[in-house]
Write an enzyme that holds these catalytic residues in place. Structure first.
Site: not given
Ligand code: ZN
Length: 429
Positions: A65-66, A236, A282, A309, A313
């Site tokens: 996630h960028l 994942h 998660n 993953d 944050h």
């Molecule tokens: Zn996911």
């Protein structure tokens, strides 16, 4: 001296794709691997000394996630691709749960252009959304996004609850020559759970998440893919039962592939004792038997690859009570050392096998360049010092996200340099 040319001298060259594991020099010319031999002349060349080190194809991350566009306070395409380079990655797939969502060609183009002009040099492969706004209702414009450059589709962060939408997504994906990456989770079974359901959640008084929340959706995903004869990739995987479902599906010929992450092979729910919100992720950190099952799944090929993953944050979203903390781990910069320590040093697999899981196999699944040191292939290379001891210091992360449960722990395996197209984009020695 030619641009994109260098001699990487005297390293242990590991290339799982070509079965290479030998001490040699690697000659890079014009951004490509030109020659791998002993004692290549260094005359007029930029030389990188690699004696005692490992030279391998750069890592390729199928899942990160960028946060760009829209959540640049967590990460952006500049900091994210720099962090990826620091972690030894030469290519990364970024998930579409941005703001706005990557559910149309304009966002796809934005990501690719910003990565190209402002990124560290790491190849960025955008994943498009399955459904508009990740709402699970209407299909996104997959054909247009594919034209703009997506590599796969996913509603990651959220499951596709509607099984018929998943079925249609697989059919469209197949037609447009992309594939579905599934975030397998039953939100009703998750309820208000915040960690793995078991002895530890009971002890801590935190609401638990049953493994079934993940496994019923893995089973559903597999059955829909099987019925359609289409391809699906499971993101994942974290449970023993999930690994077994994939194993059985592969045995009967279902076109399923799967990843697990460094944190499912490197941490368990016991880490949540103390309520460190950096352990909130998660799917949640599971029990030791799940961790062992994920390792066994990687070893026997049930799990095809390791993906990070990477989910950075802001500290305001993490330095709060466990049950209200955001889920996710900033994973690029610890992926290799955690995986190397838990898999190779722990005796489960060899270093070439780990490189296959982090580089060769993901390149194959994605159908992208890299993942090999074949003569003529792009010089996307990582240089490693596997036996170097490292104490993780999250404050020194290049990523804007310092959220990691590995902070302060000691591992083995340093990433010394990352090279893309014959250009050094990150160097630590
Ligand atoms: Zn996911």
């Amino acid at each position: 001296m030619m641009v994109g040319s260098m001699l990487i001298r005297g390293g242990r060259v590991i290339d799982p794709k070509n079965g290479v594991d030998m001490v040699a020099d690697v000659l890079v010319e014009n951004g490509k691997i030109a020659k791998i031999e002993e004692n290549i002349s260094a005359e007029g060349m930029q030389v990188i000394e690699a004696a005692g080190r490992v030279v391998a194809p750069g890592f390729i991350d199928m899942h990160c996630h960028l946060r760009d566009p829209g959540q640049e306070y967590k990460e952006d395409l500049i900091s994210g691709t720099k962090a990826a380079a620091r972690g030894g990655f030469t290519g990364v797939c970024c998930m579409p749960n941005t703001h706005p969502v990557n559910d149309n060609a304009a966002v796809t183009r934005y990501i690719l252009e910003k990565a190209q002009w402002q990124g560290s040099g790491v190849h960025v492969y955008p994943v498009g959304a399955i459904s508009k706004g990740l709402e699970g209702k209407e299909m996104a414009e997959i054909g247009r996004m594919k034209q703009a450059g997506i590599i796969a589709i996913s509603d990651d962060g959220r499951p596709v609850a509607n099984s018929n939408l998943l079925r249609l997504a697989m059919q469209y994906a197949d037609y447009f020559n992309v594939f579905v990456m599934s975030h397998s989770e039953d939100k009703n079974l998750v309820g208000d759970g915040v960690m793995n359901e078991g002895f530890i959640s009971t002890k801590l008084g935190l609401p638990g998440i049953t493994r079934a929340a993940e496994e019923v959706m893995i089973a559903r995903d597999i059955l829909v893919a099987e019925a359609e004869g289409k391809r699906i990739h499971l993101c994942h995987v974290s449970t023993k039962g999930g690994v077994q479902l994939v194993r059985e599906a592969k045995k009967r010929g279902v076109r399923v592939t799967a990843e697990t992450t460094p944190h499912y092979i490197g941490a368990t729910d016991e880490w949540v004792i103390g309520y460190d919100s950096n352990c909130r992720v998660n799917p949640p950190l599971r029990e030791e038997s799940d961790r062992q099952a994920c390792i066994a799944g990687l070893v026997d090929g049930t799990l095809d690859c390791i993906a990070t993953d990477h989910a950075p944050h802001h500290q305001d979203e993490k330095k709060v009570e466990f049950h209200i903390a955001a889920s996710g781990i900033s994973g690029f910069e610890t992926a290799f050392c955690v995986s190397y320590t838990e898999l190779v040093r722990a005796g489960h697999m060899t270093l070439p096998q780990l490189i296959e899981k982090m580089s060769t196999k993901p390149a194959q699944l994605l159908g992208v360049p890299g993942g090999e040191l074949t003569v003529g292939a792009a010089a996307d290379i990582v240089i490693l010092d596997p036996e170097k001891e490292i104490t993780v210091d999250a404050e020194k992360f290049v990523s804007r996200g310092h959220n990691t449960p590995f902070h302060g722990r000691t591992y083995y395996g340093a990433v010394l340099a990352t090279i893309v197209g014959g250009r050094v984009i990150d160097q630590q020695y």
